[in-house]
Each structure stands twice: as structure tokens, then as C-alpha cells.
Design a protein around this motif. Structure first.
Motif, PDB file in Angstrom:
ATOM      1  N   SER A 174      12.456   9.986  10.939  1.00  0.00           N
ATOM      2  CA  SER A 174      12.949   9.179   9.819  1.00  0.00           C
ATOM      3  C   SER A 174      11.875   9.001   8.748  1.00  0.00           C
ATOM      4  O   SER A 174      12.174   8.779   7.583  1.00  0.00           O
ATOM      5  CB  SER A 174      13.390   7.801  10.318  1.00  0.00           C
ATOM      6  N   GLY A 175      10.626   9.114   9.157  1.00  0.00           N
ATOM      7  CA  GLY A 175       9.508   8.843   8.254  1.00  0.00           C
ATOM      8  C   GLY A 175       8.950   7.447   8.426  1.00  0.00           C
ATOM      9  O   GLY A 175       7.855   7.148   7.938  1.00  0.00           O
ATOM     10  N   GLY A 176       9.699   6.589   9.120  1.00  0.00           N
ATOM     11  CA  GLY A 176       9.208   5.238   9.398  1.00  0.00           C
ATOM     12  C   GLY A 176       9.130   4.360   8.162  1.00  0.00           C
ATOM     13  O   GLY A 176       9.533   4.741   7.066  1.00  0.00           O
ATOM     14  N   PRO A 177       8.584   3.163   8.316  1.00  0.00           N
ATOM     15  CA  PRO A 177       8.545   2.208   7.206  1.00  0.00           C
ATOM     16  C   PRO A 177       7.571   2.575   6.097  1.00  0.00           C
ATOM     17  O   PRO A 177       7.629   2.012   5.002  1.00  0.00           O
ATOM     18  CB  PRO A 177       8.124   0.901   7.891  1.00  0.00           C
ATOM     19  N   PHE A 178       6.662   3.516   6.359  1.00  0.00           N
ATOM     20  CA  PHE A 178       5.634   3.862   5.369  1.00  0.00           C
ATOM     21  C   PHE A 178       5.850   5.256   4.772  1.00  0.00           C
ATOM     22  O   PHE A 178       4.922   5.847   4.225  1.00  0.00           O
ATOM     23  CB  PHE A 178       4.247   3.800   6.018  1.00  0.00           C
ATOM     24  N   ARG A 179       7.063   5.774   4.866  1.00  0.00           N
ATOM     25  CA  ARG A 179       7.322   7.156   4.440  1.00  0.00           C
ATOM     26  C   ARG A 179       6.840   7.429   3.015  1.00  0.00           C
ATOM     27  O   ARG A 179       6.263   8.477   2.740  1.00  0.00           O
ATOM     28  CB  ARG A 179       8.821   7.465   4.554  1.00  0.00           C
ATOM     29  N   THR A 180       7.065   6.498   2.105  1.00  0.00           N
ATOM     30  CA  THR A 180       6.695   6.712   0.701  1.00  0.00           C
ATOM     31  C   THR A 180       5.496   5.871   0.276  1.00  0.00           C
ATOM     32  O   THR A 180       5.137   5.869  -0.903  1.00  0.00           O
ATOM     33  CB  THR A 180       7.880   6.390  -0.217  1.00  0.00           C
ATOM     34  N   ALA A 181       4.877   5.178   1.199  1.00  0.00           N
ATOM     35  CA  ALA A 181       3.780   4.270   0.856  1.00  0.00           C
ATOM     36  C   ALA A 181       2.477   5.037   0.638  1.00  0.00           C
ATOM     37  O   ALA A 181       2.197   6.015   1.337  1.00  0.00           O
ATOM     38  CB  ALA A 181       3.583   3.232   1.959  1.00  0.00           C
ATOM     39  N   PRO A 182       1.651   4.598  -0.312  1.00  0.00           N
ATOM     40  CA  PRO A 182       0.343   5.232  -0.494  1.00  0.00           C
ATOM     41  C   PRO A 182      -0.592   4.890   0.662  1.00  0.00           C
ATOM     42  O   PRO A 182      -0.380   3.899   1.376  1.00  0.00           O
ATOM     43  CB  PRO A 182      -0.165   4.634  -1.809  1.00  0.00           C
ATOM     44  N   ARG A 183      -1.620   5.686   0.827  1.00  0.00           N
ATOM     45  CA  ARG A 183      -2.548   5.508   1.940  1.00  0.00           C
ATOM     46  C   ARG A 183      -3.154   4.105   1.954  1.00  0.00           C
ATOM     47  O   ARG A 183      -3.321   3.504   3.027  1.00  0.00           O
ATOM     48  CB  ARG A 183      -3.657   6.569   1.865  1.00  0.00           C
ATOM     49  N   GLU A 184      -3.483   3.582   0.782  1.00  0.00           N
ATOM     50  CA  GLU A 184      -4.104   2.252   0.708  1.00  0.00           C
ATOM     51  C   GLU A 184      -3.169   1.182   1.265  1.00  0.00           C
ATOM     52  O   GLU A 184      -3.614   0.244   1.946  1.00  0.00           O
ATOM     53  CB  GLU A 184      -4.488   1.918  -0.733  1.00  0.00           C
ATOM     54  N   ARG A 185      -1.889   1.316   0.968  1.00  0.00           N
ATOM     55  CA  ARG A 185      -0.909   0.343   1.475  1.00  0.00           C
ATOM     56  C   ARG A 185      -0.766   0.471   2.989  1.00  0.00           C
ATOM     57  O   ARG A 185      -0.688  -0.537   3.701  1.00  0.00           O
ATOM     58  CB  ARG A 185       0.442   0.600   0.792  1.00  0.00           C
ATOM     59  N   ILE A 186      -0.751   1.690   3.490  1.00  0.00           N
ATOM     60  CA  ILE A 186      -0.627   1.906   4.936  1.00  0.00           C
ATOM     61  C   ILE A 186      -1.848   1.337   5.659  1.00  0.00           C
ATOM     62  O   ILE A 186      -1.725   0.703   6.713  1.00  0.00           O
ATOM     63  CB  ILE A 186      -0.462   3.408   5.236  1.00  0.00           C
ATOM     64  N   ALA A 187      -3.024   1.541   5.089  1.00  0.00           N
ATOM     65  CA  ALA A 187      -4.260   1.073   5.723  1.00  0.00           C
ATOM     66  C   ALA A 187      -4.271  -0.439   5.903  1.00  0.00           C
ATOM     67  O   ALA A 187      -4.873  -0.947   6.852  1.00  0.00           O
ATOM     68  CB  ALA A 187      -5.466   1.511   4.891  1.00  0.00           C
ATOM     69  N   ALA A 188      -3.603  -1.161   5.002  1.00  0.00           N
ATOM     70  CA  ALA A 188      -3.603  -2.626   5.058  1.00  0.00           C
ATOM     71  C   ALA A 188      -2.427  -3.196   5.840  1.00  0.00           C
ATOM     72  O   ALA A 188      -2.271  -4.419   5.916  1.00  0.00           O
ATOM     73  CB  ALA A 188      -3.585  -3.180   3.634  1.00  0.00           C
ATOM     74  N   ALA A 196       8.576  -2.497  11.627  1.00  0.00           N
ATOM     75  CA  ALA A 196       9.859  -2.685  10.941  1.00  0.00           C
ATOM     76  C   ALA A 196      10.503  -1.324  10.675  1.00  0.00           C
ATOM     77  O   ALA A 196      10.510  -0.821   9.555  1.00  0.00           O
ATOM     78  CB  ALA A 196       9.646  -3.447   9.642  1.00  0.00           C
ATOM     79  N   HIS A 197      11.047  -0.720  11.708  1.00  0.00           N
ATOM     80  CA  HIS A 197      11.617   0.621  11.581  1.00  0.00           C
ATOM     81  C   HIS A 197      12.886   0.590  10.736  1.00  0.00           C
ATOM     82  O   HIS A 197      13.729  -0.286  10.907  1.00  0.00           O
ATOM     83  CB  HIS A 197      11.933   1.194  12.965  1.00  0.00           C
ATOM     84  N   PRO A 198      13.041   1.545   9.813  1.00  0.00           N
ATOM     85  CA  PRO A 198      14.190   1.504   8.906  1.00  0.00           C
ATOM     86  C   PRO A 198      15.510   1.953   9.522  1.00  0.00           C
ATOM     87  O   PRO A 198      16.567   1.700   8.951  1.00  0.00           O
ATOM     88  CB  PRO A 198      13.764   2.481   7.793  1.00  0.00           C
ATOM     89  N   THR A 199      15.450   2.618  10.664  1.00  0.00           N
ATOM     90  CA  THR A 199      16.670   3.205  11.222  1.00  0.00           C
ATOM     91  C   THR A 199      16.974   2.762  12.640  1.00  0.00           C
ATOM     92  O   THR A 199      18.090   2.348  12.953  1.00  0.00           O
ATOM     93  CB  THR A 199      16.571   4.752  11.205  1.00  0.00           C
TER      94      THR A 199
END
Length: 387
Positions: A174-188, A196-199
């Protein structure tokens, strides 16, 4: 004919979905045993609802609570690892192996060594000891039914086809909750955000593995062993709608795929039916017109390094998948506890794989060796996080 089913991991998400189907089809099934981890009250509820003959809880300290919760029910019960093994080895036509993590390895293999038919949702059995596991299945005449949605879809897509005729086998993410998130957002990210899985509605650990794409790495290794197919013919694509679960590309260019709504009861029903199709009450049928579009994209292994690490472990072979899984379980637990950041999970796993590459160059010869390696890596990983 009534089939006897035992459910290992009865209180988890797959166990609960299995219980729902068993309840819907009481005329077809009786429940021999149920097993859970620590939640005595939840396990007792499932045992009573399904009228199970035996209930086992892995946590020895939860034994008294389970006995009290089952008082007057007539359901035999036990606590500790030996009780879970008993649940796995009681007489049954089908054993649903849905214990999460390496904890599911020993009971699942105990069922295999009795020649049982096993509906496998515990991917770690194949990640930690795939060669030995499949060798035991062949030696003891056990039948393995893939219950993970991706592998069940692949099995149905293959049908009567030959693995030698497959050009590529693809599992979807599915790509999970961070599929479109930038690396900086994922790191935090916090554990709650990662979970919080989307599917899918799954347990905390599996949700976080999905967020890091480690889950897809584990599933590649699982597919390698289940279908006896080389890593070079395995692939992952991101598919946010979670409608296509697996695709098989044949040497002539034809493609077969397994499609269904993202509902674990679909692959579970396929396994429980043992060749017959079960109806699913309250299930939503797939409506492709309503869905509108299906999209696919390549996973970003820079933002999601766990997938890259898992691919490398599969390619390296030996005990690298065993090491990787053990380190990942320790790292995810530390992330959930707030002791490390999201990307520290991948960092620890990669360090462990590098550290143990020379120490364990060959695949575990048996389940016991796999569990020994698992314990050593867990100890090293725990110490590495504390350093």
C-alpha cells in the motif's frame, strides 16, 4: 464433513478474522485449540465463543488469569511455551499459524513435523528458517497454505501453472502512511503515526513494518521459499488502493493477478475452505467501477531503506534473513517504546546484518539453530541500543 481447526495467534488481527469466519460457518468446523500471547481475557472470550476444546497462553504469568476466565466452561487450558506447542500439536485437520514474529516459529514447526495442513500467516517461520521449514514440510508430508493476502493471491494466480514458466512474481504494498512523505517528515515520525496504516487493520508491530516497508521485504523472502523461486524473479510495487494483491507475469507476456477488497477474511476463507469457496457475511464485494482506478509505482528504497536491506539479506542467503528479522523485532520494539527514531530501525538492522555476516554464513540447519541465532542477535541488538 466437520473439520477440526486450531488457531495459533487467536487474539491477533488474523486470529480474530479467522474466528469470525469459523463462527459464521459453525456447521463446517469445530475448534480444537486456540492460543494467544498475553491477553488472558481476550483468549478466554475467543475460546468460549468458538467452544474450543483447549486454550493456551504463551505468557506463563497469565496462566492463573486464563484459568479463572475459563472457570466453569469445561475448556482445558495451559500456560507457557509448552502449552502453545500442545495447542499446535493437538489433533486437527488445519492449523492456522498466525502468531506474530519469531515466537511463532517453534509451534508452527511442531505442527509441520506432525504432517499437518498449515495455513501460514506467520511469515517469520520462513524468514528465520525457510530452508529447514520447507524441508521439514516435505519430509513429514505437511501441506502449506499461504494465508498472507499477497501470497494467497499469488497461489491463486499461479493456479495449475508451472513456476518455471513464470518470468516475474510481484507482491504489492500500500505504501503505508508515509508513502508520499519527505524523508525529514518520516525521520520525525512517532510510533502512533507509523502505526496508522491507511488500508489494513493489523497489530502495532506489523503496521510499523508496513510503514518501513520491511513487511514487503519479509514477504519477498516468504515468497522465495513458498514458491521455490529465485530472488531475481521477485518484485515489489506500491499500489495504494490495495486491490491487486499479487501478480504473476508469464514467459509469454500474459499476466494473472489476484484481486480482492483489502479484507483478510478473503485469503483466510480460501485456506479454511480447503478447495471449496466459503461465503463471507458482511464482506464488501469488489466493484472496480466504484474503485475507479488502480495505480502502481516503484518503491523508494532511499526513503524506505528496510526494503533494500531485506532484498540484500535475501540475495546474501545463509542466516542473513534470520539475523535481519531478529534485529528488526528488537528495533521496532525500541521505536514503539520511544527509545529510538524511525530510521534508527533500519540502521540497527543493517549493523546487525554486517556484524553477523561472517559469524553465521550458512542457513540454519534446523529450527533449533534458527532460534539459537535469533536469541544471540536479539542479545547483541539490545546491547547495541543500550551502548
Amino acid at each position: 464433513m466437520t473439520l477440526t481447526v486450531s488457531v495459533l495467534g487467536a487474539t491477533g488481527s488474523i486470529g480474530r478474522s479467522t474466528a469470525d469466519l469459523l463462527d459464521q460457518h459453525r456447521d463446517r468446523f469445530r475448534v480444537g485449540a486456540v492460543a494467544g500471547g498475553r491477553d488472558a481475557q481476550a483468549l478466554a472470550r475467543v475460546a468460549r465463543e468458538l467452544n474450543a476444546e483447549f486454550a493456551a497462553i504463551a505468557d506463563p504469568d497469565a496462566g492463573p488469569a486464563l484459568r479463572e476466565a475459563l472457570s466453569g466452561s469445561g475448556i482445558a487450558n495451559g500456560a507457557g511455551p509448552s502449552a502453545v506447542i500442545e495447542a499446535a500439536t493437538r489433533d486437527a485437520d488445519l492449523v492456522v499459524a498466525a502468531v506474530s514474529g519469531a515466537a511463532g516459529l517453534a509451534p508452527t514447526c511442531a505442527a509441520i513435523r506432525l504432517g499437518r495442513t498449515v495455513a501460514l500467516a506467520n511469515k517469520e517461520s520462513l524468514v528465520c528458517a525457510g530452508d529447514a521449514f520447507m524441508r521439514d514440510a516435505k519430509t513429514f508430508g505437511a501441506r502449506i497454505l499461504p494465508m498472507d493476502s499477497e501470497h494467497n493471491a499469488l497461489a491463486q494466480a499461479i493456479g495449475e501453472g508451472k513456476v518455471d514458466d513464470i518470468a516475474r512474481m510481484t507482491i504489492t504494498a500500500s505504501g503505508g502512511p508515509f508513502r508520499t512523505a519527505p524523508r525529514e517528515r518520516i525521520a520525525a515520525a512517532t510510533a502512533a503515526e507509523a502505526a496508522a496504516h491507511p488500508t489494513w487493520s493489523m497489530g502495532m508491530k506489523i503496521n510499523i513494518d508496513s510503514a518501513s516497508l520491511m513487511n514487503k521485504g519479509l514477504e519477498l523472502i516468504e515468497a522465495h521459499h513458498l514458491f521455490a523461486i529465485e530472488a531475481e524473479r521477485l518484485d515489489v510495487v506500491v499500489h495504494p488502493q490495495s486491490i491487486v494483491h499479487g501478480l504473476v507475469v508469464w514467459r509469454d507476456g500474459a499476466v494473472t493477478a489476484g484481486l480482492a477488497m483489502p479484507d483478510m477474511r478473503v485469503p483466510i476463507a480460501h485456506c479454511l475452505g480447503l478447495g471449496e469457496r466459503l461465503s463471507i457475511a458482511r464482506g464488501r464485494p469488489l466493484d472496480l467501477v466504484a474503485t475507479g482506478s488502480l495505480t502502481f509505482e516503484r518503491p523508494d528504497e532511499e526513503r524506505f531503506p528496510c526494503l533494500r536491506i531485506a532484498k540484500a539479506a535475501l540475495a546474501a542467503g545463509g542466516a542473513q534473513p534470520t539475523v535481519m528479522n531478529a534485529a528488526n523485532e528488537i528495533a521496532v520494539a525500541a521505536f514503539i517504546a520511544g527509545r529510538i527514531g524511525f530510521y534508527d530501525i533500519a540502521a540497527l538492522v543493517e549493523r546487525a546484518c554486517e556484524h553477523f555476516a561472517a559469524r553465521f554464513p550458512t542457513a540454519p540447519a534446523d529450527v533449533e539453530e534458527a532460534l539459537s541465532i535469533d536469541a544471540e542477535v536479539r542479545g547483541w541488538s539490545t546491547a547495541a541500543l543500550a551502548a
